[in-house]
Motif scaffolding. Structure first.
Motif, PDB file in Angstrom:
ATOM      1  N   ALA A  95       0.849  -1.190   0.000  1.00 51.84           N
ATOM      2  CA  ALA A  95       0.000   0.000   0.000  1.00 51.84           C
ATOM      3  C   ALA A  95       0.886   1.242   0.000  1.00 51.84           C
ATOM      4  N   VAL A  96       0.339   2.316  -0.533  1.00 54.12           N
ATOM      5  CA  VAL A  96       0.961   3.642  -0.491  1.00 54.12           C
ATOM      6  C   VAL A  96       0.042   4.538   0.329  1.00 54.12           C
ATOM      7  N   SER A  97       0.547   5.051   1.436  1.00 54.64           N
ATOM      8  CA  SER A  97      -0.281   5.824   2.360  1.00 54.64           C
ATOM      9  C   SER A  97       0.242   7.254   2.502  1.00 54.64           C
ATOM     10  N   PRO A  98      -0.461   8.243   1.946  1.00 53.29           N
ATOM     11  CA  PRO A  98      -0.024   9.628   2.145  1.00 53.29           C
ATOM     12  C   PRO A  98      -0.047  10.032   3.624  1.00 53.29           C
ATOM     13  N   LEU A  99      -0.964   9.467   4.405  1.00 55.09           N
ATOM     14  CA  LEU A  99      -1.009   9.786   5.831  1.00 55.09           C
ATOM     15  C   LEU A  99       0.234   9.268   6.540  1.00 55.09           C
ATOM     16  N   CYS A 100       0.605   8.012   6.282  1.00 57.62           N
ATOM     17  CA  CYS A 100       1.811   7.467   6.919  1.00 57.62           C
ATOM     18  C   CYS A 100       3.062   8.194   6.442  1.00 57.62           C
ATOM     19  N   GLN A 101       3.096   8.609   5.173  1.00 60.56           N
ATOM     20  CA  GLN A 101       4.231   9.391   4.687  1.00 60.56           C
ATOM     21  C   GLN A 101       4.346  10.705   5.452  1.00 60.56           C
ATOM     22  N   GLY A 120      -1.805   7.095  12.230  1.00 58.42           N
ATOM     23  CA  GLY A 120      -1.527   6.656  10.857  1.00 58.42           C
ATOM     24  C   GLY A 120      -1.835   5.194  10.716  1.00 58.42           C
ATOM     25  N   PRO A 121      -3.102   4.797  10.831  1.00 55.98           N
ATOM     26  CA  PRO A 121      -3.451   3.371  10.821  1.00 55.98           C
ATOM     27  C   PRO A 121      -3.139   2.726   9.483  1.00 55.98           C
ATOM     28  N   PRO A 122      -2.850   1.425   9.476  1.00 55.65           N
ATOM     29  CA  PRO A 122      -2.589   0.738   8.207  1.00 55.65           C
ATOM     30  C   PRO A 122      -3.756   0.915   7.245  1.00 55.65           C
ATOM     31  N   PRO A 123      -3.504   1.366   6.030  1.00 58.53           N
ATOM     32  CA  PRO A 123      -4.611   1.584   5.086  1.00 58.53           C
ATOM     33  C   PRO A 123      -5.294   0.279   4.706  1.00 58.53           C
ATOM     34  N   GLU A 124      -6.570   0.376   4.434  1.00 62.48           N
ATOM     35  CA  GLU A 124      -7.362  -0.805   4.085  1.00 62.48           C
ATOM     36  C   GLU A 124      -7.410  -1.042   2.581  1.00 62.48           C
ATOM     37  N   GLU A 125      -6.870  -0.124   1.800  1.00 61.64           N
ATOM     38  CA  GLU A 125      -6.841  -0.265   0.352  1.00 61.64           C
ATOM     39  C   GLU A 125      -5.455   0.119  -0.144  1.00 61.64           C
ATOM     40  N   PRO A 126      -5.092  -0.241  -1.381  1.00 63.44           N
ATOM     41  CA  PRO A 126      -3.718  -0.022  -1.832  1.00 63.44           C
ATOM     42  C   PRO A 126      -3.307   1.444  -1.957  1.00 63.44           C
ATOM     43  N   TYR A 127      -4.213   2.290  -2.469  1.00 63.97           N
ATOM     44  CA  TYR A 127      -3.861   3.683  -2.732  1.00 63.97           C
ATOM     45  C   TYR A 127      -4.933   4.621  -2.178  1.00 63.97           C
ATOM     46  N   ASP A 160      -9.488  10.549   2.930  1.00 63.52           N
ATOM     47  CA  ASP A 160     -10.168   9.382   3.495  1.00 63.52           C
ATOM     48  C   ASP A 160      -9.406   8.840   4.699  1.00 63.52           C
ATOM     49  N   GLU A 161      -8.085   8.844   4.604  1.00 59.49           N
ATOM     50  CA  GLU A 161      -7.293   8.376   5.740  1.00 59.49           C
ATOM     51  C   GLU A 161      -7.472   9.296   6.949  1.00 59.49           C
ATOM     52  N   LEU A 162      -7.506  10.590   6.699  1.00 58.45           N
ATOM     53  CA  LEU A 162      -7.671  11.530   7.798  1.00 58.45           C
ATOM     54  C   LEU A 162      -9.043  11.371   8.448  1.00 58.45           C
ATOM     55  N   ALA A 163     -10.057  11.058   7.643  1.00 63.03           N
ATOM     56  CA  ALA A 163     -11.388  10.824   8.203  1.00 63.03           C
ATOM     57  C   ALA A 163     -11.368   9.636   9.164  1.00 63.03           C
ATOM     58  N   ARG A 164     -10.576   8.605   8.846  1.00 60.46           N
ATOM     59  CA  ARG A 164     -10.441   7.466   9.772  1.00 60.46           C
ATOM     60  C   ARG A 164      -9.820   7.909  11.089  1.00 60.46           C
ATOM     61  N   VAL A 165      -8.820   8.786  11.012  1.00 61.54           N
ATOM     62  CA  VAL A 165      -8.193   9.289  12.238  1.00 61.54           C
ATOM     63  C   VAL A 165      -9.229  10.038  13.072  1.00 61.54           C
ATOM     64  N   ARG A 166      -9.985  10.910  12.440  1.00 56.58           N
ATOM     65  CA  ARG A 166     -10.973  11.705  13.177  1.00 56.58           C
ATOM     66  C   ARG A 166     -12.051  10.822  13.816  1.00 56.58           C
ATOM     67  N   ALA A 167     -12.289   9.648  13.230  1.00 57.72           N
ATOM     68  CA  ALA A 167     -13.323   8.753  13.750  1.00 57.72           C
ATOM     69  C   ALA A 167     -12.791   7.772  14.793  1.00 57.72           C
ATOM     70  N   THR A 168     -11.553   7.962  15.244  1.00 54.26           N
ATOM     71  CA  THR A 168     -10.957   7.037  16.214  1.00 54.26           C
ATOM     72  C   THR A 168     -11.762   6.992  17.506  1.00 54.26           C
ATOM     73  N   ASP A 169     -11.989   5.799  18.009  1.00 54.55           N
ATOM     74  CA  ASP A 169     -12.643   5.609  19.301  1.00 54.55           C
ATOM     75  C   ASP A 169     -11.783   6.269  20.379  1.00 54.55           C
ATOM     76  N   LEU A 189      -4.882  16.638  17.044  1.00 57.34           N
ATOM     77  CA  LEU A 189      -3.793  15.977  16.327  1.00 57.34           C
ATOM     78  C   LEU A 189      -4.151  15.770  14.857  1.00 57.34           C
ATOM     79  N   ALA A 190      -5.420  15.492  14.564  1.00 54.19           N
ATOM     80  CA  ALA A 190      -5.842  15.356  13.167  1.00 54.19           C
ATOM     81  C   ALA A 190      -5.706  16.680  12.427  1.00 54.19           C
ATOM     82  N   ASP A 191      -6.086  17.775  13.078  1.00 51.07           N
ATOM     83  CA  ASP A 191      -5.955  19.098  12.447  1.00 51.07           C
ATOM     84  C   ASP A 191      -4.492  19.414  12.144  1.00 51.07           C
TER      85      ASP A 191
END
Length: 329
Positions: free
Chosen positions: A18-24, A76-83, A88-97, A135-137
């Motif tokens: 996977a290529v993750s702009p968030l992890c980068q 920076g959670p592991p992405p669920e899709e390749p690219y 979308d990745e940032l939205a996952r961060v904002r939705a963290t429990d 932290l997301a901001d």
């Protein structure tokens, strides 16, 4: 400490890239804090300095230790899709429990004695939902000013790395893939052995989900064996070709290192961020292969390099001592 993952049939059949702009983005932030990673990025660091000065990153620095340590995986959670898209990745961060976020923040703060009890640490833990938003901001700001302007070039390098490694699998199987990732990654008898910083009790275990492989522009000279449970086992490794991405080419040895080892030998050592053969190094440094071989023999005897065979080639890479010598000089 090493972590050994015993990869069964289910794991091997589910390994993916996977290529993750968030992890980068987060690896870029870690690189800012860790001088040992600066070698290939000095031109980028000079260009980015005004933008960095304009950001108040202190809330993020609270969870990104300057040397080793654990950074909360929800950032920076592991992405669920390749690219995935950054948005979308940032939205996952904002939705963290918030409960998960607090658990991981506690683990991160514990890496620095007294930090959890400090005023900043207590404030972050008292309202984990607000801390996640903050932290997301900041991560979004860091992406826009530090990584997004160069993202097209970065992504091209990362995609080229994945294309190369998938060809390796097609030509020589998974053995060629795993043994070529990084000098500190060992693959033998179905066991993938990775370096781990921190408490092994929190480290991942192979459980049939496979291993996620993510090339990075900013992680060199490290390999990151994230993430902690409950995330998918992931390896973040230096991408091929990242050395020339920011116009620095091969890192130049410092004057101190050149005086210690001699200019040619220091250049060979400083330029070995990624494993390379004698022929590669001779071409890279404009030296005769026999000269490079002599330098490699001395550096290996001194414990600064290790070698391993890959097909018909012998690849050389720096040991931890070699990394420390280059970084210290």
């Amino acid at each position: 400490m090493p972590l050994t993952l015993r990869l069964g049939t289910d794991d091997l059949s589910r390994c993916r890239f996977a290529v993750s702009p968030l992890c980068q983005t987060h690896e870029a932030l870690r690189m800012l804090r860790r001088s040992a990673r600066h070698g290939y990025h000095r031109a980028w660091l000079r260009r980015a300095a005004p933008a960095v000065a304009g950001l108040d990153l202190s809330p993020l620095w609270l969870f990104i230790p300057p040397v080793g340590g654990y950074t909360p995986d929800f950032l920076g959670p592991p992405p669920e899709e390749p690219y995935p898209r950054f948005e979308d990745e940032l939205a996952r961060v904002r939705a963290t429990d918030p409960a998960l976020a607090r658990t991981e923040m506690v683990r991160s703060l514990a890496c620095t004695p007294g930090l959890a009890e400090s005023a900043r640490g207590r404030a972050a833990l008292d309202d984990p939902a607000a801390t996640v938003r903050r932290l997301a901001d900041l991560t979004e700001q860091a992406w826009r000013v530090l990584v997004a302007p160069d993202w097209a070039r970065h992504r091209a390098v990362l995609e080229a790395d994945i294309a190369h490694r998938t060809r390796q699998v097609a030509d020589a199987g998974l053995d060629a893939l795993f043994t070529g990732l990084h000098p500190d990654v060992d693959w033998a008898g179905g066991n993938l052995t990775l370096p781990v910083r921190g408490d092994l009790r929190d480290a991942q275990r192979a459980d049939g989900r496979g291993v996620l492989l993510m090339p990075s522009v900013f992680v060199w000279p490290d390999v990151v064996s994230g993430f902690a449970r409950p995330w998918q086992p992931t390896v973040i490794y230096p991408a091929r070709g990242m050395g020339g991405l920011h116009g620095d080419g091969v890192p130049r040895p410092s004057e101190a290192l050149a005086r210690l080892l001699g200019r040619q030998r220091a250049a060979v050592l400083a330029g070995l961020g990624d494993p390379a053969s004698t022929t590669d190094l001779a071409r890279r440094h404009g030296l005769a292969p026999s000269t490079v071989s002599a330098h490699l023999a001395v550096l290996r005897e001194a414990g600064l390099l290790r070698s391993r065979r890959q097909g018909h080639r012998v690849l050389y890479g720096r040991t931890a001592l070699g990394d420390a010598v280059v970084a210290g000089a």
